[in-house]
Design an enzyme around this catalytic site. Structure first.
Site, short mmCIF file in Angstrom:
data_model
loop_
_atom_site.label_atom_id
_atom_site.label_comp_id
_atom_site.label_asym_id
_atom_site.label_seq_id
_atom_site.Cartn_x
_atom_site.Cartn_y
_atom_site.Cartn_z
CB CYS A 42 -0.94 0.00 1.20
SG CYS A 42 -2.03 1.44 1.26
CE1 TYR A 98 3.67 1.11 7.55
CE2 TYR A 98 3.76 3.48 7.10
CZ TYR A 98 3.04 2.29 7.18
OH TYR A 98 1.70 2.30 6.91
CD GLU A 184 -8.14 2.34 -8.23
OE1 GLU A 184 -8.84 2.58 -7.23
OE2 GLU A 184 -7.04 1.75 -8.16
CB THR A 313 -4.42 -0.77 3.34
OG1 THR A 313 -3.68 -1.15 2.17
CG2 THR A 313 -3.46 -0.34 4.42
CG HIS A 438 -27.69 24.90 -0.59
ND1 HIS A 438 -27.90 24.00 -1.61
CD2 HIS A 438 -27.84 26.14 -1.14
CE1 HIS A 438 -28.18 24.64 -2.72
NE2 HIS A 438 -28.15 25.95 -2.46
#
Length: 455
Positions: A42, A98, A184, A313, A438
């Protein structure tokens, strides 16, 4: 070097990292093993760089729309090398984060390929040789990889991993597939100047999504200039000097300089040593688990794409944290996968939470279907033809809103928020009682008063 742990996690993707950090926070001695880059598909090869490419593709239409709002500018053009360099820098930055998160949590990181070697034992193949680890519990979080054998010769074609590492775009491309990845990237590449042809096995893309979304996806691909070949897939792919040759069963053939294999992904269960603990994967390679994420081997668990259930994920992250809480936090719990929001980041994007209309009908559940369709204000102002489509599925007996489906600008952001309402058990009356904001597109979800039909 410590080699005895309470938990050894195989795979440092999003799910594995989340599980290891949560377990360490509960006081467990945790090791995580990764044979590639830390961060997983990911962060490094999927969701994040794909979304960055989507943002790049959006700008072409944004520039055109800006002219309708009075902005004058030189004709813009896209430079793939610039994007590729920026993407590489960003994924490297995220990988560093990470790594620091693991270190800060007290999780030991071992870099190498891991495999089970009997109950409670893991062997890590490192540059310096095999390193044995022992563990009370083992979590398999090895993820998935692109499938390469759906069609003879497909293994010679590019995958999504390769696409996101391109430094130059091809003038034309064929895409084989009909799922998230195929749709995609067809949508993005077409807007970045590539002449795209997509080959689908079925009559519509995105099997498993609501018919409204599937029909809209087909229309939007065609509107973007994508050449859609429904119910047509090559029987073989052959490498030639100019690229790839697609061959069809009726002796037709077509050559492309670049072909994307988007036929799906397969769990990374091969080479994990499953046989040493008696785990037999499914024919797809999926590792079977129960509701508690337990495999058929005592003390061995699996999460995420490796189980081939809902391959998203956030699901892997939720599963990893739930398992850590169960094993080490004194709070046994499972993850409810009955209502998981998901998005397709094509242009325009689409999003969904809850069952499809067809699934409700098949289950024999009487359902009120509310629908609306309109031109978004932003593009309508400049004469654009794009349309936003929305659908609510309401249980006819309880009046609980069971599903929301949307295609149009900001669909993922809107549906993510509505997923909270669905999880909380909101009824149609709750939607009706909500005052609209709105002018927004999202207000239409609380303004639909009469059902289009009852099924």
């Amino acid at each position: 070097m410590e080699t005895d742990f309470d938990l050894v996690v195989i795979g440092a993707g999003s799910g594995g990292v989340a599980a290891s950090r949560r377990a360490a926070a509960h006081g467990a001695r945790v090791a995580i093993v990764e044979g590639r880059r830390v961060g997983g598909t990911c962060v490094l090869r999927g969701c994040v760089p794909k979304k960055l490419l989507m943002y790049a593709a959006e700008f072409g239409e944004a520039f055109a729309t800006a002219r309708g709002y009075g902005w004058a500018m030189e004709p813009p053009h896209f430079e793939m090398p610039h994007w590729a360099a920026a993407k590489a820098a960003e994924t490297s930055r995220l990988e560093g984060i990470y790594r620091r998160l693991l270190e800060g949590s007290g999780v030991a990181l071992f870099e190498g390929h891991a495999r089970l070697n009997g109950p409670g034992r893991v062997v890590v193949a490192t540059a310096g040789g095999d390193l044995p680890l022992s563990a009370r519990h083992v979590l398999l979080a090895a993820g998935s990889s692109p499938s390469r054998d759906a069609i003879p010769g497909l293994d010679s074609c590019a995958t999504s991993d390769d696409l996101l590492d391109l430094r130059e775009l091809p003038p034309s491309a064929a895409i084989i597939g009909a799922g998230f990845i195929a749709v995609e990237f067809a949508s993005m590449l077409a807007r970045l100047g590539v002449k795209v042809s997509i080959y689908l096995r079925g009559r519509l893309p995105l099997r498993g999504f609501d018919e409204m979304l599937r029909t809209a996806a087909m229309a939007e691909l065609q509107a973007a200039g994508v050449e859609v070949h429904a119910e047509q897939v090559p029987t073989r792919v052959q490498a030639v000097s100019g690229g790839r040759l697609l061959l069809f069963g009726d002796e037709r053939m077509r050559e492309f300089p670049w072909v994307l294999n988007a036929t799906g992904r397969r769990p990374n269960s091969a080479g994990l040593g499953l046989e040493t603990v008696g785990i037999v994967p499914a024919a797809t390679g999926a590792v079977p688990v129960d509701a508690a994420l337990q495999t058929t081997a005592a003390g061995v668990y699996a999460i995420g794409d490796l189980t081939d259930r809902i391959n998203l994920t956030p699901v892997a992250i939720a599963e990893g944290r739930a398992l850590a809480d169960t094993l080490f936090g004194g709070r046994p719990r499972t993850v409810d996968l009955s209502r998981v929001p998901t998005a397709v980041f094509m242009l325009p994007p689409m999003a969904s939470c809850g069952p499809t209309e067809a699934e409700r009908v098949a289950a024999g559940l009487p359902t009120q279907v509310f629908e609306t369709e309109f031109r978004p204000m932003k593009t309508a102002f400049t004469g654009g033809a794009a349309r936003t489509r929305m659908k609510l599925l309401v249980d006819a007996a309880s009046q609980r809103v069971e599903a929301v489906h949307m295609v149009g600008p900001d669909a993922p952001e809107i549906v993510q928020s509505l997923a909270v309402a669905l999880t909380a058990g909101a009824t149609k009356a709750h939607f009706d009682q909500t005052i609209a904001m709105h002018p927004t597109a999202a207000e239409e979800f609380v303004l639909m008063r009469e059902p289009a039909r009852v099924v």
